[in-house]
Design an enzyme around this catalytic site. Structure first.
Site, mmCIF file in Angstrom:
data_model
loop_
_atom_site.group_PDB
_atom_site.id
_atom_site.type_symbol
_atom_site.label_atom_id
_atom_site.label_comp_id
_atom_site.label_asym_id
_atom_site.label_seq_id
_atom_site.Cartn_x
_atom_site.Cartn_y
_atom_site.Cartn_z
ATOM 1 N N PRO A 14 70.508 11.177 69.587
ATOM 2 C CA PRO A 14 70.139 10.403 70.779
ATOM 3 C C PRO A 14 69.904 8.955 70.361
ATOM 4 O O PRO A 14 69.187 8.701 69.396
ATOM 5 C CB PRO A 14 68.827 11.054 71.219
ATOM 6 C CG PRO A 14 68.263 11.687 69.993
ATOM 7 C CD PRO A 14 69.427 12.080 69.145
ATOM 8 N N MET A 15 70.517 8.018 71.067
ATOM 9 C CA MET A 15 70.260 6.592 70.784
ATOM 10 C C MET A 15 70.128 5.872 72.120
ATOM 11 O O MET A 15 71.075 5.803 72.901
ATOM 12 C CB MET A 15 71.368 6.002 69.920
ATOM 13 C CG MET A 15 71.347 6.528 68.488
ATOM 14 S SD MET A 15 72.455 5.684 67.383
ATOM 15 C CE MET A 15 74.021 6.451 67.792
ATOM 16 N N CYS A 103 59.945 8.864 67.426
ATOM 17 C CA CYS A 103 60.204 7.446 67.710
ATOM 18 C C CYS A 103 59.047 6.583 67.181
ATOM 19 O O CYS A 103 57.879 6.848 67.481
ATOM 20 C CB CYS A 103 60.380 7.237 69.213
ATOM 21 S SG CYS A 103 60.639 5.498 69.626
ATOM 22 N N LYS A 144 62.389 16.825 67.545
ATOM 23 C CA LYS A 144 62.971 15.860 66.594
ATOM 24 C C LYS A 144 61.828 15.002 66.063
ATOM 25 O O LYS A 144 61.080 14.415 66.840
ATOM 26 C CB LYS A 144 64.016 14.992 67.292
ATOM 27 C CG LYS A 144 64.656 13.961 66.374
ATOM 28 C CD LYS A 144 65.879 13.348 67.050
ATOM 29 C CE LYS A 144 66.564 12.322 66.179
ATOM 30 N NZ LYS A 144 65.929 11.002 66.225
ATOM 31 N N ASN A 207 68.783 14.660 59.308
ATOM 32 C CA ASN A 207 69.244 13.424 59.950
ATOM 33 C C ASN A 207 68.847 12.215 59.094
ATOM 34 O O ASN A 207 67.745 12.170 58.561
ATOM 35 C CB ASN A 207 68.605 13.325 61.347
ATOM 36 C CG ASN A 207 68.773 11.961 61.998
ATOM 37 O OD1 ASN A 207 67.789 11.324 62.354
ATOM 38 N ND2 ASN A 207 69.995 11.503 62.154
ATOM 39 N N GLY A 208 69.779 11.283 59.005
ATOM 40 C CA GLY A 208 69.481 10.019 58.340
ATOM 41 C C GLY A 208 70.569 9.555 57.413
ATOM 42 O O GLY A 208 70.847 10.186 56.399
ATOM 43 N N ASP A 209 71.251 8.472 57.806
ATOM 44 C CA ASP A 209 72.265 7.806 56.968
ATOM 45 C C ASP A 209 73.527 8.644 56.710
ATOM 46 O O ASP A 209 74.203 8.417 55.699
ATOM 47 C CB ASP A 209 71.681 7.383 55.598
ATOM 48 C CG ASP A 209 70.474 6.481 55.724
ATOM 49 O OD1 ASP A 209 70.321 5.832 56.772
ATOM 50 O OD2 ASP A 209 69.691 6.417 54.751
ATOM 51 N N GLY A 231 73.810 9.503 63.784
ATOM 52 C CA GLY A 231 73.556 8.438 64.759
ATOM 53 C C GLY A 231 74.432 7.236 64.493
ATOM 54 O O GLY A 231 75.576 7.152 64.955
ATOM 55 N N ARG A 232 73.900 6.298 63.671
ATOM 56 C CA ARG A 232 74.584 5.022 63.489
ATOM 57 C C ARG A 232 75.944 5.122 62.837
ATOM 58 O O ARG A 232 76.726 4.166 62.899
ATOM 59 C CB ARG A 232 73.669 4.065 62.711
ATOM 60 C CG ARG A 232 72.447 3.636 63.516
ATOM 61 C CD ARG A 232 71.385 3.073 62.628
ATOM 62 N NE ARG A 232 70.990 4.059 61.616
ATOM 63 C CZ ARG A 232 70.288 3.795 60.532
ATOM 64 N NH1 ARG A 232 69.883 2.579 60.301
ATOM 65 N NH2 ARG A 232 69.985 4.767 59.674
HETATM 66 C C1 LIG Z 1 69.760 2.031 68.909
HETATM 67 C C2 LIG Z 1 69.024 3.294 68.548
HETATM 68 C C3 LIG Z 1 68.376 4.001 69.541
HETATM 69 C C4 LIG Z 1 67.693 5.207 69.225
HETATM 70 N N1 LIG Z 1 67.135 5.940 70.232
HETATM 71 C C5 LIG Z 1 66.600 7.169 69.953
HETATM 72 C C6 LIG Z 1 66.162 8.038 71.003
HETATM 73 O O1 LIG Z 1 66.248 7.725 72.193
HETATM 74 N N2 LIG Z 1 65.632 9.243 70.636
HETATM 75 C C7 LIG Z 1 65.525 9.631 69.318
HETATM 76 O O2 LIG Z 1 65.075 10.743 69.037
HETATM 77 N N3 LIG Z 1 65.969 8.841 68.317
HETATM 78 C C8 LIG Z 1 66.505 7.637 68.605
HETATM 79 N N4 LIG Z 1 67.010 6.871 67.591
HETATM 80 C C9 LIG Z 1 66.993 7.402 66.208
HETATM 81 C C10 LIG Z 1 68.301 8.160 65.901
HETATM 82 O O3 LIG Z 1 68.452 9.285 66.742
HETATM 83 C C11 LIG Z 1 68.339 8.635 64.429
HETATM 84 O O4 LIG Z 1 67.267 9.503 64.201
HETATM 85 C C12 LIG Z 1 68.265 7.472 63.438
HETATM 86 O O5 LIG Z 1 69.123 6.414 63.813
HETATM 87 C C13 LIG Z 1 68.623 7.948 62.017
HETATM 88 O O6 LIG Z 1 69.909 8.548 62.001
HETATM 89 P P1 LIG Z 1 71.236 7.741 61.525
HETATM 90 O O7 LIG Z 1 70.939 7.165 60.162
HETATM 91 O O8 LIG Z 1 72.325 8.758 61.528
HETATM 92 O O9 LIG Z 1 71.435 6.640 62.529
HETATM 93 C C14 LIG Z 1 67.645 5.662 67.879
HETATM 94 C C15 LIG Z 1 68.302 4.918 66.891
HETATM 95 C C16 LIG Z 1 68.984 3.760 67.194
HETATM 96 C C17 LIG Z 1 69.696 3.015 66.100
#
Ligand SMILES: Cc1cc2nc3c(=O)[nH]c(=O)nc-3n(C[C@H](O)[C@H](O)[C@H](O)COP(=O)(O)O)c2cc1C
Length: 318
Positions: A14-15, A103, A144, A207-209, A231-232
């Site tokens: 979720p982002m 969050c 989460k 989750n992460g990176d 995510g990213r």
């Molecule tokens: C722009 C943005 C918005 C995010 N919004 C949420 C959200 O609404 N709910 C949530 O659980 N995590 C949110 N996250 C965190 C991501 O879900 C994820 O846990 C975090 O980016 C690490 O994973 P990644 O390294 O694969 O990006 C957000 C991250 C980003 C970058």
């Protein structure tokens, strides 16, 4: 539903302001994950007169399935009501409900929500129970969270694993670390070991990176995880969930075609209720990695409406 999905499964994280129904539909068409999540959606807002505006975060189509509704807030009663309404189909079809307990954003945690719940287990337990009562066992419940608040704190994960939850997603950083240090997968592995002891039926997601599908599958195998959330990674490659990532080989026209598809769907879905500038972050995702891409982006990002943006895309393509 969860026992039908092949493990390890891949989830689109979720982002907020990114993974709305429009982006999820584009991803569903080109390279879908096994599970989608909505952006985090506030239960107070959903149970208030502002509901219509707030529930746009729950908007979805049949394409984005299976889809988990992610919710947040501090009032157990609102969680229960929201869970009941989700089960009753008031917001459409969902495959599960996830509670955001990770969050780290200041405005969110100052009221005691999301990662602040790591330090308020009494309220966290009430929220989980209320949500489970609302779901009546008809949909899975998922949490989460992070590694801890200011430091890694396995007592938090032990506590969560004793609440009878179906899925636990662990982002390998503490709240204090925000996104400033690399995710620590050894700690995620320790949580998985706790799961083996305390609650073998709870699925653990790391989750992460995670860069892409093969990286995710490698980590799942190494740390014996049920699922991986990305995510990213999708910012660098919209085909991040595909087996063969064609993104690097795609022509500028093909990339612009995909952006055009996104803009058309955005215009149709949001009908001017959301500003065109929100699309600029997607422009960066689609219009990159070719000669002259930054000049093209600069032109497109100056558009004042989706009509103007679509005209510009057409001009640049021809
Ligand atoms: C722009 C943005 C918005 C995010 N919004 C949420 C959200 O609404 N709910 C949530 O659980 N995590 C949110 N996250 C965190 C991501 O879900 C994820 O846990 C975090 O980016 C690490 O994973 P990644 O390294 O694969 O990006 C957000 C991250 C980003 C970058």
């Amino acid at each position: 539903m969860l026992n039908k999905i092949k493990k390890p499964f891949l989830i689109l994280a979720p982002m907020d302001d990114v993974t709305d129904t429009v982006f999820r539909q584009v991803i569903a068409d080109i390279a879908p994950p096994d599970i989608f999540f909505t952006e985090f959606t506030n239960v107070d807002g959903l149970q208030s007169p502002g509901r219509v505006r707030v529930q746009t975060k729950f908007k979805h189509t049949k394409k984005e399935q299976p889809l988990f509704a992610q919710i947040w807030g501090i009032d157990p009663e609102k969680y229960q009501l929201t869970a009941e309404q989700i089960v009753n189909g008031e917001f459409g079809e969902f495959a599960g409900v996830d509670i955001n307990m990770g969050c780290p954003v200041k405005d969110v945690i100052k009221n005691g929500a999301c990662s602040a719940l790591i330090n308020d287990r009494e309220l966290a337990a009430k929220i989980i129970k209320a949500t489970k009562d609302g779901l009546q066992g008809k949909l899975p419940i998922s949490i989460k969270t992070r590694l801890g608040f200011n430091e890694v704190d396995y007592t938090w994960h032990e506590f969560l694993l004793k609440q009878g939850i179906d899925v636990l997603t662990v982002h390998g950083r503490t709240k204090l670390e925000m996104s400033k240090v690399p995710a620590n997968w050894d700690h995620i592995n320790e949580v998985r070991k706790l799961r083996d002891k305390i609650s073998p039926s709870t699925l653990i997601v790391g989750n992460g990176d995670v860069k892409d599908r093969s990286h995710g599958l490698e980590l799942a195998k190494k740390y014996k995880l049920d699922g991986i959330m990305i995510g990213r990674g999708i910012f660098a490659d919209p085909y991040v969930f595909s087996k063969d990532t064609p993104w690097q080989r795609m022509t500028p026209k093909q990339k612009l075609d995909l952006y055009e598809k996104h803009v058309k769907l955005y215009a149709k879905t949001w009908q001017g209720t959301k500003p065109v500038q929100i699309l600029n972050k997607f422009c960066k995702i689609y219009v990159n990695n070719f000669e002259g891409a930054s000049e093209v982006r600069e032109k497109l990002m100056a558009a004042k409406s989706t009509d103007e943006l679509l005209e510009l895309i057409q001009k640049i393509k021809t």
